[in-house]
Enzyme design. Sequence first.
Site, PDB file in Angstrom:
ATOM      1  CG  LEU A 192      -1.945  -1.178   1.247  1.00 21.58           C
ATOM      2  CD1 LEU A 192      -2.891  -1.023   2.423  1.00 21.58           C
ATOM      3  CD2 LEU A 192      -2.731  -1.294  -0.057  1.00 21.58           C
ATOM      4  CG  HIS A 193       5.185   1.255   0.738  1.00 16.96           C
ATOM      5  ND1 HIS A 193       6.413   1.065   1.325  1.00 16.96           N
ATOM      6  CD2 HIS A 193       5.162   0.409  -0.327  1.00 16.96           C
ATOM      7  CE1 HIS A 193       7.100   0.163   0.645  1.00 16.96           C
ATOM      8  NE2 HIS A 193       6.353  -0.248  -0.348  1.00 16.96           N
ATOM      9  N   GLY A 194       2.991   1.968  -1.956  1.00 17.98           N
ATOM     10  CA  GLY A 194       3.251   2.315  -3.346  1.00 17.98           C
ATOM     11  C   GLY A 194       2.051   2.886  -4.074  1.00 17.98           C
TER      12      GLY A 194
END
Length: 398
Positions: free
Chosen positions: A303-305
Site C-alpha cells: 500500500l505504500h506504493g
Amino acid sequence: MTANRHEIVSLLDQIQDLVEKLRPELEADAELRNKLVSTSKQLTRTFQTSMDQAWEIFFQPHHLSVLQTALDAGWLHTIVDAGDSGVSADHLASTSRADASIVKRLMRVLIATGSIREVSRNMYAPAEISKLFTDPKMAAGLKHASHDYAVSVSKMPEYFAENGYQVADDVEKGVYAYARGMPFLRYMGQTPAAAQEFNLFMSATRAGKRFWADTFPIEKLKVNSEEDVLLVDMGGGNGHDLVDFSARQESLQLKGKLVLQELPRVIAQVPDDLKNLFNLQDHDFFTPQKEVHARVYYVSNVLHGWSDEDCITILTHVKDAMKAGYSTLLLNEIVLPDVGCSFWGAAFDVTMMAMVSGRNRTRQEWSHLLSTIAGLKVENIWSLEVNGGSIIEVIRME
C-alpha cells in the site's frame, strides 16, 4: 576553560571505549542503538557551527558517488581482500589502470566518512561498511541508490517548481518519470540489469528483520479444517513470507490452506520447490477478491506504493470478501510516528514519493485512511521494528 575542553575530550574517549565494549549488546538491541545514534548526532550538531552543517549538506552527494566509483573500479574488493595489512594507492591504480592521484583523492573521501581505514600514508584497510558493500546484494543496493534514488531526488526541485509543489498520483506524471522519461516499473521492465540489481537489493533488505509472525500472536488465527483458507498473501512476490509462515504454521499445528496471489508474470517465477507449500492464484488486487471468507488477508509492503484513492479500492475489495467477526486483515507496513520521525523514516517516505508517487503513512494517516472504508476497524498496531515496521490488525465490524 582549558580544563573543560580536556574533560569533554576525555569523556568522549571514554564513551567510545565503552561503546566498543558494548558493541555485541548494541547490535542485538536496535532500540537502544537507535537512541544512542540519535543522541550522538544531536551532540555532533551542537559541536558544529551552522556553516559546518551547511558544508556537510553541500558535500553529501560526494560520498555516494565516490563509493560507487570505488566499487566499480574494483578498489573496494581489493582493499577488503588485503585485510588489516592494507593495500597501497599505487597498487589500486596499477590493477585498475587508474591515475594514482585520482585514487588518492577519492580515498580521502572514504577515509573521512569512515568507509575505509587509513593504515599509513596512502595505505588503506577495510572498515566494516566497506566489507558490507562488497556483498553482491548490498553492492546492488549501492548501484540502485546511485542510479535511481539520486537521479530522481535530484530532479525534485525542478519537478515541484514546474508542478506547483504538487506530486501526481499518476506515476506517468511523477518525479521518476520526469527525471528518467518513464515510470520506475516500466524502466525496470525495459532494463533487465537494473531490475536484477533492484530485486537482489530487496532480498537484502529483508535479511535480519524480525518476522511478523514472531510478534503477532498467530496462534489465535485458527480455522476448523485443512480445507479452510488460513491466510491469503496478496501481492506476495515469490512467496518468501509464506515460506516462513508455513514453518510457524507447522510448529503450532495450525490447520488451513495458504494462498499466494500475484500477477501471472510473477506467479510464473515462483520456484518449483515452493509450490507444495501454498496454492498459487492469479489475482489483480484492483479486482474483487477471489478468496471469500478467508481467516487472514495479508498485505505486505504494497500500500505504500499507492495513493489513498487506490488503497481504498484495494481495501474495499478485501473488506467485501471478509466475514465479519471472523476474517482479519493484516497490513505489514511502515507506520511513521505523528511527531519525532527519524531521518530514515522521513527519507524513505520521500524516496517512495520520488520513485513511485507512493508514501509511507503516519499513524494518524493510516487511521484516517482505514476509517474511510465503512465497516473496517483498526484493532491493534503491532510494532516490529524501531524504524516503524508494523503489523496493522484490521477487522470487519459488519
